[in-house]
Design a protein around this motif. Structure first.
Motif, PDB file in Angstrom:
ATOM      1  N   THR A 157      -9.543  -4.424   3.327  1.00  0.00           N
ATOM      2  CA  THR A 157      -8.252  -5.106   3.443  1.00  0.00           C
ATOM      3  C   THR A 157      -8.178  -6.345   2.565  1.00  0.00           C
ATOM      4  OG1 THR A 157      -9.060  -6.323   5.364  1.00  0.00           O
ATOM      5  CG2 THR A 157      -7.825  -4.287   5.792  1.00  0.00           C
ATOM      6  N   TYR A 186      -7.140   0.545   1.187  1.00  0.00           N
ATOM      7  CA  TYR A 186      -6.795   0.012   2.498  1.00  0.00           C
ATOM      8  C   TYR A 186      -7.293   0.931   3.613  1.00  0.00           C
ATOM      9  CZ  TYR A 186      -3.854  -2.043   6.165  1.00  0.00           C
ATOM     10  OH  TYR A 186      -3.409  -2.644   7.306  1.00  0.00           O
ATOM     11  N   CYS A 222       0.825  -1.220   0.000  1.00  0.00           N
ATOM     12  CA  CYS A 222       0.000   0.000   0.000  1.00  0.00           C
ATOM     13  C   CYS A 222       0.853   1.262   0.000  1.00  0.00           C
ATOM     14  CB  CYS A 222      -0.943   0.001   1.195  1.00  0.00           C
ATOM     15  SG  CYS A 222      -2.279  -1.202   1.040  1.00  0.00           S
TER      16      CYS A 222
END
Length: 173
Positions: A132, A127, A117
């Motif tokens: 997730t 995220y 990320c």
């Protein structure tokens, strides 16, 4: 870059690493000899941080320790890859992550996803919004980009003498 799971980052490795830094060469790290007494992949990744100023990102965790090393858990797919002893690792079995490693693998995967990320703004937004469940393909693309940009070093595990983890290393390259 190949590191010994027992010896860790050695002086010659430092020299080669600095030369790769100088010429802007992307790297994938392979921690070898995971089947030897005293093997510790976490110590080696810590040495990579402190001695090489690298940003190692574990792509796998070991199944078994030292002479009990028999495979790895791929943190992107969360699948176990168990190497066949008799065929010297030529045959392998891909199964679900063992229950006893699920907590460790989930924590390691979380660190992998966070590293991915940091390399991709779209992934980071997804995220931070609480999603997730990031696809393996998106994680792989972010890891590849970060590797080529010299921001991270993916780390794989194995025992080359017994051909354990070599195919996964070649696939990663």
């Amino acid at each position: 870059a190949i590191f010994c799971a027992v010896g860790g980052v050695e002086p010659q490795s430092e020299t080669v690493w600095k030369q790769a830094d100088r010429y802007g060469i992307p790297r994938v790290a392979f921690i070898n000899k995971m089947d030897r007494t005293g093997a510790d992949h976490l110590r080696v990744t810590e040495m990579m941080k402190t001695r090489l100023f690298a940003h190692p990102v574990l792509m796998q965790i070991p199944i078994g320790r030292e002479d009990g090393f028999r495979g790895v858990v791929d943190l992107i797919s969360m699948k176990a890859v168990v190497f066949d002893e008799e065929s010297m690792g030529m045959n392998l079995e891909v199964t679900a992550c063992p229950d006893e490693l699920l907590q460790e693998a989930s924590a390691a995967r979380e660190l992998l996803v966070e590293s991915a990320c940091e390399l991709d703004d779209d992934l980071l937004a997804q995220y931070l919004e609480g999603d997730t469940d990031i696809s393996a393909d998106r994680i792989q693309r972010a890891i590849r980009k970060g590797t080529l940009d010299l921001k991270i070093t993916p780390v794989l595990l194995g025992a080359a003498f017994k051909n354990k983890g070599i195919q996964q290393l070649l696939d990663a390259v």
